[in-house]
Design an enzyme around this catalytic site. Structure first.
Site, PDB file in Angstrom:
ATOM      1  N   GLY A 146      52.667 -20.529  15.965  1.00 37.60           N
ATOM      2  CA  GLY A 146      51.521 -20.967  15.170  1.00 37.60           C
ATOM      3  C   GLY A 146      50.392 -19.962  15.198  1.00 37.60           C
ATOM      4  O   GLY A 146      50.606 -18.777  15.497  1.00 37.60           O
TER       5      GLY A 146
ATOM      6  N   LEU B 146      48.931 -18.786  12.621  1.00 38.50           N
ATOM      7  CA  LEU B 146      49.601 -17.820  11.743  1.00 38.50           C
ATOM      8  C   LEU B 146      48.625 -16.824  11.132  1.00 38.50           C
ATOM      9  O   LEU B 146      47.502 -17.161  10.787  1.00 38.50           O
ATOM     10  CB  LEU B 146      50.338 -18.579  10.635  1.00 38.50           C
ATOM     11  CG  LEU B 146      51.385 -19.574  11.134  1.00 38.50           C
ATOM     12  CD1 LEU B 146      52.033 -20.291   9.957  1.00 38.50           C
ATOM     13  CD2 LEU B 146      52.444 -18.897  12.002  1.00 38.50           C
TER      14      LEU B 146
ATOM     15  N   LYS C  24      56.070  -5.517  16.342  1.00 39.47           N
ATOM     16  CA  LYS C  24      54.981  -5.434  17.331  1.00 39.47           C
ATOM     17  C   LYS C  24      55.488  -5.852  18.709  1.00 39.47           C
ATOM     18  O   LYS C  24      55.127  -5.262  19.716  1.00 39.47           O
ATOM     19  CB  LYS C  24      53.803  -6.320  16.926  1.00 39.47           C
ATOM     20  CG  LYS C  24      52.603  -6.069  17.830  1.00 39.47           C
ATOM     21  CD  LYS C  24      51.540  -7.084  17.656  1.00 39.47           C
ATOM     22  CE  LYS C  24      51.811  -8.286  18.354  1.00 39.47           C
ATOM     23  NZ  LYS C  24      51.357  -8.853  19.506  1.00 39.47           N
TER      24      LYS C  24
ATOM     25  N   GLY D 221      50.766 -11.090   9.787  1.00 40.54           N
ATOM     26  CA  GLY D 221      51.999 -10.587  10.424  1.00 40.54           C
ATOM     27  C   GLY D 221      53.122 -11.615  10.287  1.00 40.54           C
ATOM     28  O   GLY D 221      54.251 -11.282   9.910  1.00 40.54           O
ATOM     29  N   HIS D 222      52.800 -12.903  10.546  1.00 39.52           N
ATOM     30  CA  HIS D 222      53.812 -13.962  10.377  1.00 39.52           C
ATOM     31  C   HIS D 222      54.200 -14.073   8.905  1.00 39.52           C
ATOM     32  O   HIS D 222      55.368 -14.263   8.574  1.00 39.52           O
ATOM     33  CB  HIS D 222      53.257 -15.317  10.825  1.00 39.52           C
ATOM     34  CG  HIS D 222      52.913 -15.397  12.277  1.00 39.52           C
ATOM     35  ND1 HIS D 222      51.620 -15.458  12.733  1.00 39.52           N
ATOM     36  CD2 HIS D 222      53.701 -15.430  13.383  1.00 39.52           C
ATOM     37  CE1 HIS D 222      51.615 -15.531  14.053  1.00 39.52           C
ATOM     38  NE2 HIS D 222      52.862 -15.509  14.479  1.00 39.52           N
TER      39      HIS D 222
END
Ligand code: PAF
Length: 275
Positions: free
Chosen positions: A22, A24, A140, A27-28
Site C-alpha cells: 500500500g 501507493l 529499486k 513506482g507501484h
C-alpha cells in the site's frame, strides 16, 4: 481470493499480480501499468506484512491508506484488490516460513535480520492463493527481486517474475512509500543517494573497475549531507549478491542504504548488465 483466482484460470484468463504494502506511488503504478498491458486480469495485493519488519517502530510508522490506494487503483483498471487481514495470511498456529539461503544474507539481510524470510514467506502465500502467470516487482528492491526469483525457481512456482525499472522523483530520489515520512527539506537532501550512485556509474563508464574506488565516490557525495548516515554502500554480483573487488563482465550493481533521521532509504544502479 483463491476461489476467484481458480475460476479465472478455468476461464483461461491470464493473471498478472502486483504485490504491494500500500501507500501507493508512481513506482507501484508503473508496475500496475505493465501488468495491465501484459494480461487479461490484474490483481494487486495490499498487505503491510508484519513478518518483514524487524523494527516494530518501522512497522507502526509505515503509512497506510486503503481508501486512497483503492481509488488510485480504480483509475488503472485493476480487476481485484486483495487486502487480507493479518489473520488470513497468518492464521493462529502459523509456523511455516520460507528462507532463501545465500542471497538473503548480505546487504538488506545483514542490516534487517529476518526481513527476507518475511518477504519470501508472504510472497509464497500470496502466489499460492493467486497462482499468477506473471508477477511484477521494482528494480529499486534489487535484492528482493533476486530472493523472489530464487524462491520461485526453487519451489517450482509457475509464475514469471517481471522486473520494472526504478521510478524517480525529479531530483533523482527513488520513489518509496517511506519518502512521505521525510520532512520536505530532508526529502530534497535524500536525492544525494542517487547523485552518488550516478557518479559511480559515470566513473565505471569511464573505465573505473575497482569496487572500493566506486564506493568511495558514493561515500564522498553522501558525506555532503551531514544528516545522512550510511548503512552500507556495496558493489555486488547481480546473481549471488556477493561483494566484488573488481567489476568484471557479469551483471553487477552498486547498492546503498542510507538513514535520514529515522527513515532508512535504499537505492541501486546497475553498473554492468552482464551477458
Ligand atoms: O516490496 C514490497 O512492497 C513488499 O516487500 C512485498 C513484495 C509486497 C512483500 O510484502
Amino acid at each position: 481470493m483463491a476461489s476467484i483466482s481458480r475460476k479465472l484460470r478455468r476461464e483461461n484468463k491470464t493473471i498478472a499480480f502486483v504485490p504491494t504494502m500500500g501507500a501507493l506511488h508512481e513506482g507501484h503504478l508503473a508496475l500496475v501499468k505493465e501488468a495491465r498491458a501484459a494480461s487479461d486480469i490484474v490483481i494487486v495485493s495490499i498487505f503491510v506484512n508484519p513478518e518483514q519488519f524487524n523494527d516494530k517502530g518501522d512497522l507502526d510508522r509505515y503509512p497506510r491508506d486503503l481508501t486512497s490506494d483503492a481509488a488510485l487503483l480504480a483509475e488503472f483498471e485493476v480487476d481485484y484488490i486483495f487486502a487480507p487481514e493479518n489473520s488470513e495470511i497468518y492464521p493462529e498456529g502459523f509456523s511455516t516460513y520460507v528462507y532463501v539461503e545465500g542471497v538473503s544474507e548480505g546487504l538488506e539481510g545483514a542490516s534487517r535480520p529476518g526481513h527476507f524470510r518475511g518477504v519470501a514467506t508472504v510472497v509464497a502465500i500470496l502466489f499460492n492463493a493467486i497462482r499468477p502467470d506473471l508477477a511484477f516487482f521494482g528494480q529499486k528492491d534489487a535484492q528482493q527481486v533476486t530472493v523472489i526469483k530464487r524462491m520461485t525457481a526453487d519451489l517450482g512456482f509457475e509464475t514469471e517474475i517481471i522486473v520494472v525499472p526504478t521510478v524517480r522523483e525529479e531530483s533523482g530520489l527513488a520513489l518509496s512509500s517511506r519518502n512521505q515520512l521525510l520532512p520536505p527539506e530532508e526529502r530534497a537532501k535524500a536525492a544525494v543517494i542517487f547523485t552518488g550512485l550516478r557518479e559511480a556509474k559515470v566513473a565505471f563508464k569511464q573505465g573505473e573497475r575497482n569496487a572500493a574506488k566506486l564506493i568511495e565516490i558514493v561515500q564522498r557525495r553522501i558525506a555532503d549531507e551531514p544528516m545522512a548516515i550510511v548503512d552500507y554502500i556495496s558493489v555486488v554480483d547481480g546473481k549471488s549478491l556477493e561483494p566484488v573487488e573488481r567489476v568484471g563482465e557479469t551483471e553487477t550493481f552498486i547498492a546503498a542504504a542510507v538513514r535520514f533521521g529515522t527513515v532508512r532509504l535504499i537505492d541501486n544502479v546497475l553498473l554492468n548488465r552482464g551477458q
